[in-house]
Design a protein around this motif. Structure first.
Motif, PDB file in Angstrom:
ATOM      1  N   VAL A   2      35.874  12.022  75.589  1.00 29.94           N
ATOM      2  CA  VAL A   2      36.927  12.631  74.780  1.00 29.94           C
ATOM      3  C   VAL A   2      36.344  13.831  74.052  1.00 29.94           C
ATOM      4  CG1 VAL A   2      38.490  12.288  72.839  1.00 29.94           C
ATOM      5  CG2 VAL A   2      38.137  10.440  74.478  1.00 29.94           C
ATOM      6  N   GLN A   3      37.106  14.915  74.030  1.00 27.54           N
ATOM      7  CA  GLN A   3      36.690  16.118  73.306  1.00 27.54           C
ATOM      8  C   GLN A   3      37.789  16.583  72.379  1.00 27.54           C
ATOM      9  OE1 GLN A   3      35.476  18.967  76.380  1.00 27.54           O
ATOM     10  NE2 GLN A   3      33.392  18.784  75.626  1.00 27.54           N
ATOM     11  N   LEU A   4      37.384  17.048  71.187  1.00 24.00           N
ATOM     12  CA  LEU A   4      38.294  17.703  70.248  1.00 24.00           C
ATOM     13  C   LEU A   4      37.802  19.125  70.065  1.00 24.00           C
ATOM     14  CD1 LEU A   4      38.937  14.660  69.708  1.00 24.00           C
ATOM     15  CD2 LEU A   4      39.233  15.277  67.315  1.00 24.00           C
ATOM     16  N   VAL A   5      38.680  20.074  70.298  1.00 20.04           N
ATOM     17  CA  VAL A   5      38.304  21.476  70.195  1.00 20.04           C
ATOM     18  C   VAL A   5      39.197  22.162  69.167  1.00 20.04           C
ATOM     19  CG1 VAL A   5      38.051  23.652  71.410  1.00 20.04           C
ATOM     20  CG2 VAL A   5      37.516  21.504  72.582  1.00 20.04           C
ATOM     21  N   GLU A   6      38.560  22.720  68.141  1.00 16.62           N
ATOM     22  CA  GLU A   6      39.284  23.394  67.067  1.00 16.62           C
ATOM     23  C   GLU A   6      39.286  24.898  67.302  1.00 16.62           C
ATOM     24  OE1 GLU A   6      36.859  20.292  64.392  1.00 16.62           O
ATOM     25  OE2 GLU A   6      36.253  21.794  65.873  1.00 16.62           O
ATOM     26  N   SER A   7      40.266  25.558  66.699  1.00 19.15           N
ATOM     27  CA  SER A   7      40.312  27.015  66.696  1.00 19.15           C
ATOM     28  C   SER A   7      41.118  27.468  65.477  1.00 19.15           C
ATOM     29  CB  SER A   7      40.946  27.548  67.980  1.00 19.15           C
ATOM     30  OG  SER A   7      42.272  27.079  68.108  1.00 19.15           O
ATOM     31  N   ILE A  31      46.610   8.198  70.654  1.00 22.95           N
ATOM     32  CA  ILE A  31      45.969   8.637  69.413  1.00 22.95           C
ATOM     33  C   ILE A  31      46.761   8.074  68.254  1.00 22.95           C
ATOM     34  CG2 ILE A  31      45.250  10.573  68.002  1.00 22.95           C
ATOM     35  CD1 ILE A  31      45.035  12.258  70.509  1.00 22.95           C
ATOM     36  N   ASN A  32      46.095   7.261  67.411  1.00 24.34           N
ATOM     37  CA  ASN A  32      46.790   6.672  66.268  1.00 24.34           C
ATOM     38  C   ASN A  32      46.898   7.648  65.109  1.00 24.34           C
ATOM     39  OD1 ASN A  32      47.130   4.190  67.562  1.00 24.34           O
ATOM     40  ND2 ASN A  32      45.167   3.424  66.833  1.00 24.34           N
ATOM     41  N   LEU A  33      45.795   8.289  64.796  1.00 23.05           N
ATOM     42  CA  LEU A  33      45.738   9.137  63.608  1.00 23.05           C
ATOM     43  C   LEU A  33      44.988  10.412  63.956  1.00 23.05           C
ATOM     44  CD1 LEU A  33      46.579   8.741  60.550  1.00 23.05           C
ATOM     45  CD2 LEU A  33      44.170   8.233  60.133  1.00 23.05           C
ATOM     46  N   MET A  34      45.532  11.538  63.562  1.00 26.44           N
ATOM     47  CA  MET A  34      44.835  12.815  63.694  1.00 26.44           C
ATOM     48  C   MET A  34      44.812  13.483  62.338  1.00 26.44           C
ATOM     49  SD  MET A  34      45.941  14.540  67.324  1.00 26.44           S
ATOM     50  CE  MET A  34      44.419  15.472  67.504  1.00 26.44           C
ATOM     51  N   TYR A  93      35.832  23.200  58.555  1.00 25.76           N
ATOM     52  CA  TYR A  93      36.934  22.268  58.745  1.00 25.76           C
ATOM     53  C   TYR A  93      36.751  21.542  60.086  1.00 25.76           C
ATOM     54  CZ  TYR A  93      39.411  24.044  54.706  1.00 25.76           C
ATOM     55  OH  TYR A  93      39.771  24.359  53.414  1.00 25.76           O
ATOM     56  N   TYR A  94      36.851  20.215  60.016  1.00 21.21           N
ATOM     57  CA  TYR A  94      36.639  19.372  61.187  1.00 21.21           C
ATOM     58  C   TYR A  94      37.919  18.636  61.547  1.00 21.21           C
ATOM     59  CZ  TYR A  94      31.650  19.999  60.254  1.00 21.21           C
ATOM     60  OH  TYR A  94      30.400  20.525  60.053  1.00 21.21           O
ATOM     61  N   CYS A  95      38.229  18.644  62.826  1.00 19.13           N
ATOM     62  CA  CYS A  95      39.334  17.847  63.342  1.00 19.13           C
ATOM     63  C   CYS A  95      38.845  16.428  63.586  1.00 19.13           C
ATOM     64  CB  CYS A  95      39.820  18.475  64.645  1.00 19.13           C
ATOM     65  SG  CYS A  95      41.138  17.569  65.480  1.00 19.13           S
ATOM     66  N   ASN A  96      39.705  15.468  63.345  1.00 19.26           N
ATOM     67  CA  ASN A  96      39.354  14.057  63.488  1.00 19.26           C
ATOM     68  C   ASN A  96      40.483  13.318  64.202  1.00 19.26           C
ATOM     69  OD1 ASN A  96      39.989  11.216  62.102  1.00 19.26           O
ATOM     70  ND2 ASN A  96      37.765  11.468  62.195  1.00 19.26           N
ATOM     71  N   ALA A  97      40.114  12.399  65.077  1.00 18.83           N
ATOM     72  CA  ALA A  97      41.135  11.596  65.756  1.00 18.83           C
ATOM     73  C   ALA A  97      40.648  10.157  65.889  1.00 18.83           C
ATOM     74  CB  ALA A  97      41.451  12.169  67.125  1.00 18.83           C
ATOM     75  N   SER A 101      40.561   5.082  73.938  1.00 18.23           N
ATOM     76  CA  SER A 101      40.173   5.650  75.224  1.00 18.23           C
ATOM     77  C   SER A 101      40.053   4.457  76.162  1.00 18.23           C
ATOM     78  CB  SER A 101      38.851   6.400  75.103  1.00 18.23           C
ATOM     79  OG  SER A 101      38.454   6.916  76.365  1.00 18.23           O
ATOM     80  N   GLY A 102      41.084   4.207  76.964  1.00 20.57           N
ATOM     81  CA  GLY A 102      41.150   2.963  77.694  1.00 20.57           C
ATOM     82  C   GLY A 102      41.296   1.835  76.697  1.00 20.57           C
ATOM     83  N   PRO A 103      40.509   0.762  76.822  1.00 21.24           N
ATOM     84  CA  PRO A 103      40.602  -0.356  75.877  1.00 21.24           C
ATOM     85  C   PRO A 103      39.786  -0.158  74.614  1.00 21.24           C
ATOM     86  CG  PRO A 103      39.022  -0.889  77.567  1.00 21.24           C
ATOM     87  CD  PRO A 103      39.579   0.469  77.925  1.00 21.24           C
ATOM     88  N   ASP A 104      39.010   0.914  74.564  1.00 20.27           N
ATOM     89  CA  ASP A 104      38.055   1.111  73.477  1.00 20.27           C
ATOM     90  C   ASP A 104      38.652   1.995  72.387  1.00 20.27           C
ATOM     91  OD1 ASP A 104      35.633   1.462  76.067  1.00 20.27           O
ATOM     92  OD2 ASP A 104      36.079  -0.336  74.886  1.00 20.27           O
ATOM     93  N   ARG A 105      38.552   1.509  71.148  1.00 22.02           N
ATOM     94  CA  ARG A 105      39.013   2.282  69.993  1.00 22.02           C
ATOM     95  C   ARG A 105      37.834   3.002  69.369  1.00 22.02           C
ATOM     96  NH1 ARG A 105      42.435  -0.157  64.847  1.00 22.02           N
ATOM     97  NH2 ARG A 105      42.555   1.779  63.648  1.00 22.02           N
ATOM     98  N   GLY A 106      38.030   4.265  69.032  1.00 28.06           N
ATOM     99  CA  GLY A 106      36.950   5.018  68.450  1.00 28.06           C
ATOM    100  C   GLY A 106      37.428   6.163  67.580  1.00 28.06           C
TER     101      GLY A 106
END
Length: 119
Positions: A2-7, A31-34, A93-97, A101-106
């Protein structure tokens, strides 16, 4: 993976506006929370704003009324509209999610984008 890309970061003068964007990609089930966090030099990382899948928002008191968070769930994207910026908003500033991802929560983080507010 999984990748998060900010701009959208940059240098602005006090009172001006900026809009940050963050797109999540990869093996994402839901995605539960962003949200957005920030870290100023010499300070701990702090929450700026979060939004749940249902649209519930949470803002830091210091940005309430000036910043607006929004999401496009179908695009796994979150935005932060920042108005009336102040020098004390200067930070990375950092993006967070929080997601499955499949069965795994992270919890995943973007690489960060610099916002500088200075005259």
């Amino acid at each position: 993976q999984v990748q998060l890309v900010e701009s959208g970061g940059g240098l602005v003068q006090p009172g001006e506006s900026l809009r940050l964007s963050c797109a999540a990609s990869g093996s994402i089930y839901i995605i539960n929370l962003m949200g957005w966090y920030r870290q100023a030099p010499g300070k701990q990382r702090e929450l700026v704003a979060t939004m749940s899948t249902s649209g519930r928002t949470n803002y830091a008191e210091s940005v309430e009324g000036r910043f607006t968070i929004s999401r496009v769930n179908a695009r796994n994207t979150v935005y932060l509209e920042m108005n009336s910026l102040k020098p004390e908003d200067t930070a990375v500033y950092y993006c967070n999610a929080e997601l499955f991802s499949g069965p795994d929560r992270g919890t995943y983080w973007g690489q960060g984008t610099q916002v500088t507010v200075s005259s």
